[in-house]
Enzyme design. Structure first.
Site, PDB file in Angstrom:
ATOM      1  N   LYS A  99     -17.487 -37.102  -7.713  1.00 19.05           N
ATOM      2  CA  LYS A  99     -18.037 -36.375  -6.573  1.00 19.05           C
ATOM      3  C   LYS A  99     -18.201 -37.322  -5.382  1.00 19.05           C
ATOM      4  O   LYS A  99     -18.580 -38.483  -5.550  1.00 19.05           O
ATOM      5  CB  LYS A  99     -19.385 -35.762  -6.972  1.00 19.05           C
ATOM      6  CG  LYS A  99     -20.014 -34.832  -5.946  1.00 19.05           C
ATOM      7  CD  LYS A  99     -21.289 -34.230  -6.526  1.00 19.05           C
ATOM      8  CE  LYS A  99     -22.016 -33.336  -5.538  1.00 19.05           C
ATOM      9  NZ  LYS A  99     -23.253 -32.761  -6.120  1.00 19.05           N
ATOM     10  N   SER A 179     -24.006 -28.067  -5.706  1.00 22.72           N
ATOM     11  CA  SER A 179     -23.157 -28.735  -4.732  1.00 22.72           C
ATOM     12  C   SER A 179     -21.948 -29.439  -5.338  1.00 22.72           C
ATOM     13  O   SER A 179     -21.082 -29.919  -4.610  1.00 22.72           O
ATOM     14  CB  SER A 179     -23.985 -29.766  -3.947  1.00 22.72           C
ATOM     15  OG  SER A 179     -24.483 -30.777  -4.819  1.00 22.72           O
ATOM     16  N   SER A 203     -27.240 -28.240  -9.134  1.00 18.95           N
ATOM     17  CA  SER A 203     -25.969 -28.619  -8.522  1.00 18.95           C
ATOM     18  C   SER A 203     -24.895 -29.098  -9.486  1.00 18.95           C
ATOM     19  O   SER A 203     -23.743 -29.262  -9.095  1.00 18.95           O
ATOM     20  CB  SER A 203     -26.191 -29.691  -7.452  1.00 18.95           C
ATOM     21  OG  SER A 203     -26.733 -29.109  -6.283  1.00 18.95           O
TER      22      SER A 203
END
Length: 508
Positions: A99, A179, A203
Site C-alpha cells: 500500500k 482505504s 481499512s
C-alpha cells in the site's frame, strides 16, 4: 505477453495453467514453494506472470500505482537462493504489493497525495525491511483512499489525486471500499500473491470483504508502524491481505518478525485447522447487524447454518457500548492525527506539518477533483492536544469500553470468536455523494487494538460480502486458525468477472 485468463498466466476459474504450471487465482504460497523447491517453477517466471497481468488487467481497475523496476532482479536473486538451497523462508521469491502509505526506499510512497509525490523515502518501513530479509519480491505499490480516508467529510473510497479511482473488479462501477482499496482489488484480480494493507478502523477488513479476499488486522503493536503514514498510534496497524488464510498467516509471520505462535502468525495455522471437523465444538457469537440490509442478514443466516453443520455452536450476541464508542472515536482520532502526521511529515520532503499540508491542498486543484474538501484536516488542526486532560480521558474511556465490548461478550457466552458481516454489497462509486459506508462491525477490534479477520462469506447479487471474526488481544494465531476452518467450510471465493455494472438492484 500474456492476457487475462490466458494459458500463459494460468488464471481464472478452471482455466489451464499452461507454461507457468499453476493457477494464480487459487495457488497458495506452500504450493508455490514446493514447485520452486523442485525446480519446476522459478520466482522469475512467477514475477513475470504477475507483471504481465498488471499490464493487461490493471487498466480496468487502477489498483497498482507503479511497479518496482527491480522486481525481476529481486526474483532472480531468489532463484539463485533456491538453487543453492539457501531459501530464507516461505515468502522467498513471492511477489508482494505494498500500500502506498508504507515507505519503500527508491519508490514513491505518497499516501495518494501529490504533496508526497516528489522525492521517495530514503529508507524502508520496518515491515518492508522484514519482507526483503525474508526474500519477498517487492512488486510495486497500490492505490488507496488518499491519506487513508482521513481528509474529507465525504470521501470516496479508492480515490487519490496520485492514482485516480480504483474500481471493484467484480462490478467496475462499484466501490472497492477503503482505504486499502488497491491492495484488495489487486488481489481479487490476481495481480500479486499477497499484499500489505493498513487499518485504523475498517481499512483492511472492509476492502477485503468487498473484493472477496482475506484481510487480517493484527493486534495493535504486533506489526511495527515505523515508516507508515499515520492516523493514530493508538489504533493504526499494517496487516496482510491475500486470497486465502494460509498466505495471510504466512505473511503475518514475516512482517511481525518472530514467525511463531507469539506473533500470531503461521504457527497458528495447523493442518488440523484445515480439516472439515475442525469447527466441531467451537463457540461463535453471531452479531447480525441488520442495518447492513436484509440480503446481508440472509447471508449471515446461511453462514451460521453452514458453521453449525460443521459442528460449531453459533449463538446470537450484541456487543455492548457501541453507541458510546461511535461518539468518542472520531474526536480522539482528530487529536492523534495532528500529533502523528506532524511527526511523520517532518521526515519527508514536502509540507512539513499539517498546516503546510492544508495549504498545499488549497493551492493544487488536482487535489480537489474528487475529495472536494479537507474538513478533517482542518478539524484536526484545531483539535485539543493529546496532552489535554479531556483528550486523555476520552482515549482512556475508548480503550476501556472497546476492550470490555469484546471481552465481556466472549466471557458471557464462552466464545472462541465473535462473527459479524464485514461489509454491505459495494455501493456505486460517486464522487458527488461520497461513500455510503456506515459499517460498525470493525470498530470494537479497531479501537481496542484486538485482532480481526475477514474471510469471504458469499455474495449478494454479483458483489462479495465477508464475514468478520474478532477475538481477544494477541489471539491472532487462534483467530487465523479458526478463520482457515471457516474459509474451508464456506468455500465462498469466486473469481471476479469485471462486469461494467449490475443495475440498481445491487445497491444497498
Amino acid at each position: 505477453m500474456g492476457t487475462a485468463g490466458s494459458p500463459q498466466t494460468g488464471t481464472g476459474t478452471g482455466r489451464g495453467a499452461g507454461r507457468l504450471g499453476v493457477d494464480l487465482d487459487t495457488v497458495t504460497i506452500p504450493q508455490l514453494q514446493a514447485r520452486m523447491g523442485d525446480g519446476s517453477l522459478t520466482s522469475s517466471a512467477l514475477t513475470t506472470a504477475y507483471l504481465q497481468r498488471i499490464k493487461t488487467i490493471d487498466p480496468k481497475i487502477h489498483a497498482v500505482l507503479r511497479t518496482d523496476p527491480t522486481a525481476l532482479w529481486q526474483a532472480a536473486a531468489s532463484d539463485a537462493r533456491h538453487r543453492r538451497g539457501a531459501v530464507r523462508g516461505p515468502l522467498d521469491g513471492i511477489p508482494v504489493l505494498i500500500k502506498d502509505n508504507v515507505n519503500t526506499r527508491g519508490l514513491a510512497s505518497t499516501a495518494g497525495s501529490l504533496a508526497l509525490a516528489g522525492k521517495p523515502p530514503s529508507a524502508d518501513a520496518d515491515l518492508v525491511t522484514r519482507l526483503r530479509k525474508a526474500g519477498a519480491v517487492i512488486l510495486g505499490k497500490t492505490n488507496l483512499s488518499e491519506w487513508a480516508n482521513f481528509r474529507a467529510e465525504k470521501p470516496t473510497s479508492g480515490w487519490s489525486a496520485v492514482g485516480g479511482q480504483t474500481h471493484n473488479p467484480y462490478v467496475l462501477d462499484r466501490n472497492p471500499c477503503g482505504s486499502s482499496s488497491g491492495s484488495a482489488a489487486a488481489l481479487a484480480a490476481s495481480l500479486a500473491q499477497v499484499a500489505i494493507g493498513t487499518e485504523t478502523d475498517g481499512s483492511i477488513v472492509c476492502p477485503a470483504g468487498m473484493n472477496g479476499v482475506v484481510g487480517h488486522k493484527p493486534s495493535l503493536g504486533l506489526v511495527s508502524q515505523d515508516g507508515v503514514v499515520p492516523i493514530s498510534a493508538e489504533q493504526d496497524t499494517a496487516g496482510p491481505m491475500a486470497r486465502n488464510v494460509t498466505d495471510t498467516a504466512l505473511t503475518l509471520s514475516v512482517i511481525s518478525g518472530s514467525g511463531g505462535a507469539r506473533s500470531g502468525g503461521a504457527a497458528g495455522l495447523t493442518d488440523t485447522a484445515l480439516r472439515p471437523d475442525s469447527l466441531r465444538g467451537k463457540r461463535i457469537g453471531l452479531w447480525r447487524l441488520p442495518s447492513l440490509g436484509p440480503e446481508v442478514d440472509a447471508l449471515m443466516t446461511r453462514t451460521a447454518k453452514k458453521l453449525r453443520a460443521a459442528g460449531a455452536e453459533v449463538v446470537e450476541v450484541t456487543p455492548p457500548y457501541q453507541k458510546r464508542l461511535a461518539e468518542l472515536e472520531f474526536p480522539a482520532l482528530l487529536s492523534e492525527f495532528h500529533r502523528d502526521i506532524d511527526a511523520y511529515l517532518a521526515t519527508r520532503h514536502g509540507p512539513r506539518d499539517l498546516a503546510g499540508l492544508i495549504e498545499f491542498n488549497r493551492t493544487h486543484p488536482a487535489e480537489r477533483t474528487c475529495f472536494a474538501g479537507q474538513e478533517l484536516f482542518e478539524q484536526a488542526l484545531a483539535a485539543p492536544s493529546t496532552t489535554d486532560p479531556k483528550y486523555r480521558a476520552m482515549r482512556a474511556e475508548l480503550k476501556d469500553l472497546s476492550r470490555r465490548s469484546i471481552d465481556e461478550t466472549m466471557a458471557t457466552h464462552r466464545l472462541d470468536a465473535i462473527a459479524s458481516p464485514t461489509n454491505p454489497p459495494a455501493w456505486t462509486t460517486d464522487c458527488a455523494r461520497g461513500d455510503n459506508d456506515v459499517i460498525p462491525s470493525s470498530t470494537p477490534a479497531a479501537v481496542s487494538g484486538y485482532p480481526s479477520l475477514s474471510v469471504p462469506a458469499g455474495s449478494v447479487g454479483k458483489l462479495p460480502v465477508g464475514v468478520l471474526l474478532m477475538a481477544g488481544d494477541r489471539q491472532d494465531a487462534k483467530l487465523l486458525s479458526l478463520g482457515a476452518a471457516v474459509e474451508h467450510r464456506l468455500a465462498a471465493w469466486r473469481a471476479p468477472q469485471y462486469l461494467p455494472s449490475v443495475g440498481a438492484d445491487a445497491d444497498r
